[in-house]
Design a protein around this motif. Structure first.
Motif, short mmCIF file in Angstrom:
data_model
loop_
_atom_site.label_atom_id
_atom_site.label_comp_id
_atom_site.label_asym_id
_atom_site.label_seq_id
_atom_site.Cartn_x
_atom_site.Cartn_y
_atom_site.Cartn_z
N HIS A 1 63.33 -126.48 78.06
CA HIS A 1 62.50 -127.47 78.74
C HIS A 1 61.45 -128.07 77.81
O HIS A 1 60.34 -128.39 78.22
N GLN A 2 61.84 -128.24 76.55
CA GLN A 2 60.97 -128.89 75.57
C GLN A 2 61.14 -130.40 75.68
O GLN A 2 62.21 -130.89 76.04
N ALA A 3 60.09 -131.10 75.33
CA ALA A 3 60.18 -132.56 75.31
C ALA A 3 61.17 -133.01 74.25
O ALA A 3 61.32 -132.37 73.20
N ILE A 4 61.86 -134.09 74.54
CA ILE A 4 62.76 -134.69 73.56
C ILE A 4 62.14 -136.03 73.20
O ILE A 4 62.44 -137.05 73.79
N ASP A 5 61.25 -135.99 72.22
CA ASP A 5 60.56 -137.21 71.82
C ASP A 5 61.21 -137.81 70.58
O ASP A 5 62.20 -137.29 70.06
N GLU A 6 60.63 -138.91 70.11
CA GLU A 6 61.20 -139.59 68.93
C GLU A 6 61.27 -138.67 67.72
O GLU A 6 62.22 -138.71 66.95
N ARG A 7 60.24 -137.86 67.54
CA ARG A 7 60.20 -136.95 66.40
C ARG A 7 61.34 -135.94 66.47
O ARG A 7 62.02 -135.68 65.48
N ALA A 8 61.55 -135.36 67.65
CA ALA A 8 62.64 -134.39 67.81
C ALA A 8 63.99 -135.04 67.53
O ALA A 8 64.84 -134.46 66.84
N ILE A 9 64.18 -136.24 68.03
CA ILE A 9 65.44 -136.95 67.81
C ILE A 9 65.64 -137.23 66.33
O ILE A 9 66.72 -137.00 65.77
N SER A 10 64.60 -137.73 65.66
CA SER A 10 64.70 -138.00 64.22
C SER A 10 65.02 -136.73 63.44
O SER A 10 65.85 -136.75 62.53
N ASP A 11 64.37 -135.63 63.80
CA ASP A 11 64.62 -134.37 63.11
C ASP A 11 66.06 -133.90 63.28
O ASP A 11 66.69 -133.43 62.33
N ILE A 12 66.59 -134.04 64.48
CA ILE A 12 67.98 -133.63 64.76
C ILE A 12 68.95 -134.47 63.94
O ILE A 12 69.85 -133.96 63.28
N VAL A 13 68.76 -135.79 63.98
CA VAL A 13 69.66 -136.70 63.25
C VAL A 13 69.54 -136.47 61.75
O VAL A 13 70.55 -136.40 61.04
N ASP A 14 68.33 -136.33 61.26
CA ASP A 14 68.13 -136.14 59.82
C ASP A 14 68.72 -134.81 59.35
O ASP A 14 69.24 -134.73 58.22
N ALA A 15 68.66 -133.77 60.17
CA ALA A 15 69.26 -132.49 59.81
C ALA A 15 70.78 -132.63 59.68
O ALA A 15 71.39 -132.12 58.73
N LEU A 16 71.39 -133.37 60.59
CA LEU A 16 72.84 -133.62 60.50
C LEU A 16 73.16 -134.41 59.24
O LEU A 16 74.08 -134.03 58.48
N LEU A 17 72.42 -135.47 58.97
CA LEU A 17 72.71 -136.30 57.82
C LEU A 17 72.48 -135.55 56.52
O LEU A 17 73.23 -135.71 55.55
N ALA A 18 71.47 -134.68 56.47
CA ALA A 18 71.23 -133.86 55.27
C ALA A 18 72.38 -132.89 55.04
O ALA A 18 72.83 -132.69 53.92
N GLY A 19 72.88 -132.32 56.13
CA GLY A 19 74.03 -131.43 56.01
C GLY A 19 75.27 -132.14 55.52
O GLY A 19 76.02 -131.63 54.69
N LEU A 20 75.47 -133.35 56.02
CA LEU A 20 76.63 -134.14 55.58
C LEU A 20 76.49 -134.52 54.11
O LEU A 20 77.47 -134.52 53.36
N ALA A 21 75.27 -134.83 53.67
CA ALA A 21 75.06 -135.20 52.27
C ALA A 21 75.36 -134.02 51.35
O ALA A 21 75.90 -134.19 50.25
N CYS A 22 75.03 -132.81 51.78
CA CYS A 22 75.28 -131.61 50.97
C CYS A 22 76.78 -131.31 50.82
O CYS A 22 77.22 -130.76 49.84
N HIS A 23 77.54 -131.71 51.87
CA HIS A 23 78.97 -131.40 51.86
C HIS A 23 79.83 -132.64 51.59
O HIS A 23 81.04 -132.56 51.68
N GLY A 24 79.18 -133.76 51.32
CA GLY A 24 79.91 -135.01 51.14
C GLY A 24 80.65 -135.11 49.83
O GLY A 24 80.67 -134.31 48.98
#
Length: 196
Positions: A173-196
């Protein structure tokens, strides 16, 4: 005309009844919450007999899931901004807003509560398959632009964005604000960059 012929019709009275019942269900859920909604109330609001509802939906849970699946199709569009990051942020923002709405929360809770009921489980599977199939366009366009590897599993990538949103909405029940969304997306993109 056989019963199977009648059931295969896509328009006419059957479609009108279905639309009226689904609309009445969504309105009742929005006004009173899923737990307080009864089939009798929905039937009255839709202008149909309760038996018409029970013929199509054996339980209230089946009706709620069908109504909410139908609603979901229109409420979570798939963005096309020209950038994978912006598409994922926009998509996650739509999902977060949906999960923050009374109807979105009810759908998410109904899918969690579906358990082993075959019809409800099939509805849950249909929901996720249709959602991932539609949203996969975001990943496919990114592949075409060379932003991600061409062998990237689109469904897995989308799950890595969607799962934390549901986790926050349903479990912590945590807020899903812009910061949380950016962090989630950036974590995925960083992972993809490491394995790209």
């Amino acid at each position: 005309m056989s019963d199977s012929t009648v059931r295969r019709r896509t328009g006419g009275r059957s479609a009108r009844v279905r639309d009226a019942v689904l609309t009445a269900t969504l309105q009742a859920v929005a006004e009173h919450g899923a737990d307080a909604v009864g089939i009798g109330e929905i039937a009255r609001a839709a202008g149909v007999h309760e038996t018409s509802i029970y013929r199509r939906w054996p339980t209230k849970e089946h009706l709620l899931l069908d109504a909410l699946l139908d609603y979901n199709e229109a409420e979570v569009p798939v963005p096309d901004t020209g950038s994978l990051r912006q598409d994922l942020v926009a998509f996650a923002t739509y999902v977060a807003a949906y999960l923050d709405s009374p109807l979105g929360r009810t759908l998410a809770q109904a899918m969690v509560a579906a358990g082993d009921d075959a019809t409800l489980a099939a509805g849950r599977t249909q929901f996720w398959k249709s959602r991932v199939d539609l949203a996969s366009a975001v990943i496919e366009r990114a592949k075409d632009r060379g932003e991600v590897p061409t062998d990237l599993d689109a469904a897995a990538a989308l799950e890595l964005v969607i799962a934390p949103l549901h986790f926050r909405a349903l479990l912590t029940h945590q807020a899903i604000d812009e910061r949380a969304i950016s962090d989630i997306v950036d974590a995925l993109l960083a992972g993809l960059a490491c394995h790209g």
